[in-house]
Design a protein around this motif. Sequence first.
Motif, mmCIF file in Angstrom:
data_model
loop_
_atom_site.group_PDB
_atom_site.id
_atom_site.type_symbol
_atom_site.label_atom_id
_atom_site.label_comp_id
_atom_site.label_asym_id
_atom_site.label_seq_id
_atom_site.Cartn_x
_atom_site.Cartn_y
_atom_site.Cartn_z
ATOM 1 N N VAL A 1 61.769 27.738 29.787
ATOM 2 C CA VAL A 1 62.211 29.071 30.222
ATOM 3 C C VAL A 1 63.570 29.369 29.615
ATOM 4 O O VAL A 1 64.289 28.533 29.200
ATOM 5 N N ARG B 1 58.653 26.575 32.817
ATOM 6 C CA ARG B 1 57.877 27.694 33.357
ATOM 7 C C ARG B 1 56.746 27.139 34.221
ATOM 8 O O ARG B 1 56.119 26.148 33.872
ATOM 9 N N TYR C 1 56.565 25.411 27.520
ATOM 10 C CA TYR C 1 56.811 25.684 28.945
ATOM 11 C C TYR C 1 58.273 26.021 29.237
ATOM 12 O O TYR C 1 58.622 26.291 30.370
#
Length: 181
Positions: A181, A23, A179
């Motif tokens: 995704v 992300r 982080y």
Amino acid sequence: MTETFVVAGGCFWCLDAAYRALRGVESVVSGYTGGQRPHPTYEQVCTGATGHAEAVKISFDPEVIAPDVILDAFFTMHDPRQLNHQGADRGTQYRSAMFYADEEQKALFAAARERAAEIWDAPIGEEEGTIVTRLEPLGEFYDAEDYHQDFFAKNPTQGYCLAVAVPKVNKVRARFAEYAV
């Protein structure tokens, strides 16, 4: 405000796939840099004669993912102790390198390499077994051919992707789960 780093650590398909799993990464472009020949092709780079490395240009939002996380992920997704190769991929085009655009990036990259030396329990050096990641000035970056862009997403069942890229993506997702995704 977007920041951009250019790094090389083996086949760009793996780096591309692993960075896309984080992300805050806005784009990843596979390409060639660090060589002498203008507008090299994949076939030319594969010979090792152009001096280019297979690299990725990562653009990210530093308010979502810190520059240090981008750089620490780089040292997670490849083995910086392997001189001019990653696994079976051999040649200077597969070298571990960080291509800095300015002195500020050079300092960030040097600090990341120092952290990697602690994590990998290896000194920084120029021979196999040490942290061989080179800091090189960023010259011209040439985008790789279209079929190399986002290769893993387009070819998820391809043998190389399954054997090499998937473990690297999973390692990055595990280490940087906040982080993922």
